[in-house]
Design an enzyme around this catalytic site. Sequence first.
Site, PDB file in Angstrom:
ATOM      1  N   ALA A 243      -1.822   3.863   7.973  1.00 48.02           N
ATOM      2  CA  ALA A 243      -3.031   3.166   8.406  1.00 48.02           C
ATOM      3  C   ALA A 243      -3.199   1.833   7.681  1.00 48.02           C
ATOM      4  O   ALA A 243      -2.428   1.480   6.787  1.00 48.02           O
ATOM      5  CB  ALA A 243      -4.246   4.064   8.180  1.00 48.02           C
ATOM      6  N   HIS A 244      -4.246   1.125   8.040  1.00 44.67           N
ATOM      7  CA  HIS A 244      -4.448  -0.222   7.505  1.00 44.67           C
ATOM      8  C   HIS A 244      -4.688  -0.228   5.995  1.00 44.67           C
ATOM      9  O   HIS A 244      -5.352   0.623   5.450  1.00 44.67           O
ATOM     10  CB  HIS A 244      -5.579  -0.970   8.220  1.00 44.67           C
ATOM     11  CG  HIS A 244      -6.872  -0.262   8.351  1.00 44.67           C
ATOM     12  ND1 HIS A 244      -7.940  -0.832   9.006  1.00 44.67           N
ATOM     13  CD2 HIS A 244      -7.286   0.959   7.957  1.00 44.67           C
ATOM     14  CE1 HIS A 244      -8.946   0.005   8.988  1.00 44.67           C
ATOM     15  NE2 HIS A 244      -8.588   1.086   8.366  1.00 44.67           N
TER      16      HIS A 244
END
EC number: 2.3.1.191
Lengths: 345, 345, 345
Positions: A243-244
């Site tokens: 994920a980011h």
Amino acid sequence: MNQDAHSLTLAEIATRLGAELRGNGAQRVNGLATLRDAGPEHITFLANRAYLKDLADTRAAAVLLHSSHAQSCPVASLTLANPYLGYAELSRLFDPLANRESAGVHPSAVVAEDARLGEGVSVGPQAVIESGVVLGDGVIVGPGCVVGADTRIGADSRLHANVTLYHGVIIGARAILHSGCVIGGDGFGFAHDGKGWHKIAQLGGVVLGDDVEVGSCSSIDRGALGDTLIGDDVKIDSQVQIAHNVQIGEHSALAGCVGIAGSTRVGRHCMLGGGVGLSGHLTICDGVQVTGMSLVTNSIHEPGIYSSGTGAMDNAQWRRNAVRFKQLDDIARRLSRLEKAERGA
Amino acid sequence: MNQDAHSLTLAEIATRLGAELRGNGAQRVNGLATLRDAGPEHITFLANRAYLKDLADTRAAAVLLHSSHAQSCPVASLTLANPYLGYAELSRLFDPLANRESAGVHPSAVVAEDARLGEGVSVGPQAVIESGVVLGDGVIVGPGCVVGADTRIGADSRLHANVTLYHGVIIGARAILHSGCVIGGDGFGFAHDGKGWHKIAQLGGVVLGDDVEVGSCSSIDRGALGDTLIGDDVKIDSQVQIAHNVQIGEHSALAGCVGIAGSTRVGRHCMLGGGVGLSGHLTICDGVQVTGMSLVTNSIHEPGIYSSGTGAMDNAQWRRNAVRFKQLDDIARRLSRLEKAERGA
Amino acid sequence: MNQDAHSLTLAEIATRLGAELRGNGAQRVNGLATLRDAGPEHITFLANRAYLKDLADTRAAAVLLHSSHAQSCPVASLTLANPYLGYAELSRLFDPLANRESAGVHPSAVVAEDARLGEGVSVGPQAVIESGVVLGDGVIVGPGCVVGADTRIGADSRLHANVTLYHGVIIGARAILHSGCVIGGDGFGFAHDGKGWHKIAQLGGVVLGDDVEVGSCSSIDRGALGDTLIGDDVKIDSQVQIAHNVQIGEHSALAGCVGIAGSTRVGRHCMLGGGVGLSGHLTICDGVQVTGMSLVTNSIHEPGIYSSGTGAMDNAQWRRNAVRFKQLDDIARRLSRLEKAERGA
């Protein structure tokens, strides 16, 4: 698979591997196979005691092994201190994908006029290279790949077919990106107004260090503001989700189906088993191993092996408890019986 | 990432956000960064008390924050009741992907003669638009996308590169579909004849409402007979699998690696954590949250937070039991000791 | 979805299915729907007692069902011993994708000169067929697919859009490969030298038997030396990861998000629920079912149903223990009270 692309003499192999050869150096082999499957045109290897039983019957031309087993080898031997490492190098000598000459830019590819391509770059059929892209020397972009605007790829990196890189992604040297992987898609960021969701534009990027490998169908999302960072020599298997704003330290390895939530930092030399999940905003220190399908919801500050059915704990502790979990109904019944006996007493 | 695509004055930003400005409205900023990373050319925000400590030292030109913190702000301030929501809007003001002009249909794209393209549609290089497709005004189809026959996409939706839509899929307005996602593949349906499998053709479709986002490499399968239905404002992260005939209610959010089996209905305003699995044919009511990697095998009829190691239960209950699970071997030994003591008594 | 591509008489359907018809054989139907949704232009089916309540009110032209329910059928009936199997066949009669004529090779496709294409092959727009590929009669390669060098695909197999096959993959007859799936990517193999990773070239291939289906975004990695082997009639759902040198026996079915680690062998007629994980180097015998999201870390030598929260065990045993797990805090408190009582006694 045709592994017979070329042949090598045992002497050539010994030199490349730094191995000590016992046998006829002029003998040629044209492929690599297991102890059991190898024929007289093959070289094989012994790197695991479990296969020692197959050594005496091998039909291979030669065996790569540790010197302690050379006496038992019925054919030519190449000895090395670390035969498994030797096998890795040997496998690359017979890799039909290695050392391909550049095929240039295929006429069906669409390459932006201002893209900068290094020497010996290959761009496959139907690929798209957008504006501002920089491809280092020897980069191979497979068929159907899309390389987004302003993305930079380091020398000798290879994108297999149908890889997607968004805009502004930075890939180091010698990366191997497998088909279907996606790097730089939006992180999952939304603000809630009490009624519904408002998208948070993901303005950061993704930076991969050198020698990173990413498996088929894996995804690495771009950062919300800063970048998602994947360190040098990180190996990522297939079906992984990062994920980011995640950070992965150098030399860590993530097996298939791992999922890492936003902003978590994984240290160096970590190993995450298949299907492991890490919650967001955690810090995992260097040298942590997590066994398959464990969920980690708290930061880990001590190197070691962690496992969970219900939440991560030390591996040895987990083993004892998991056995007892199978007796849980019995435990509860025995407890009830004791309570009744106590009330009766 | 270059976030400097354009600059805005603080007055313009305040107007767009409906924020109250204290400071020089004529000052220009050209990007958005965190409190720590922002420089004098940036605007930043404070939406989480954990970062209040960074406020005094910020070098940003201005800070978006709640009025209760405006006094402590050393630079220009924009105050809003919900600064996180304001950050979402601010991020979109600086999004380099927003407000791009239409690039038209790239000459390398293959567009069926009978496809209907609205005004301002972009179709990227190597994309394929099959027969009967309808693209609303302002739709962007990225490079390498395939839009199957008779599929309809609502206005201002965006398909990033290498998205695949099967035939007969319906996508609402303002959708964002990330690379590698696949919508409309066959559901997993087979009948067994005692010896092997017979395929059940998947004759339904997939319908996405308005304002839906689907992450990289996610898949949403078409229905067996009726349609798979994704409500308005549903947000789906990367690596998610949604099986045939699933229904997801409006405003629900599914984090990465979620898997939902066939015919399960998820209510409105639900939130599924990363890696959550829902069995088939369940009904999950509105307002349910499920924590990461939980398995839900029964319908849920009460809003609340659910978790599992072994089967979903209330979050508070789960916490108590998970702690005890770590003591399970000890519990069993203590029970055995009590039993021996009882027998001895 | 338009399911009205063509119409059939009830007599034609009865003949195709080997069903006994009661009613007007000349009546035409042009689609298939559920008991509830069917209108007078549809045929429907009853294969699950749960829907028996809907039979009396159906508006369908005809119902496919078991002879034991024919008396209760208010409209024309087609009776079969296994109506669910009949539904499968019926669904294929109304499949708009079936029986399409070959579209030939689209002019935008890139097909190597030495590729061998059987009769009636279709190659879609933007597809790439590399050197040495062999496509059997009737193979359909969808838009954007990449078929790697020397890969062979058996007759009547279908690749939906954006499928990626690496080099040297072998696919049997009548395969259905869904969009975004990747077959033949490198297995996850590295040797460690004490400092970092050395890639082991993956020199094996992947062999799929006949009648295999692979779902959207699934990945099947090529073998390290030998091949990864998928048996005849194996059905693989979406988002599945199959590692190098795995073997799956005939007629087994793997639901969505399953992950199987390297060199594990799964028997024939096995069924793995959604999200199941199998560790590497295991042997799973024929006839094993594993329920959703279970982790299997040991070989299984007895057919049966297996489940886990913490490690696989028999399904019936698991159910009892999972109930007790919810009482674990209570169990521990009751045990402590007993211990105190004992100390007090």
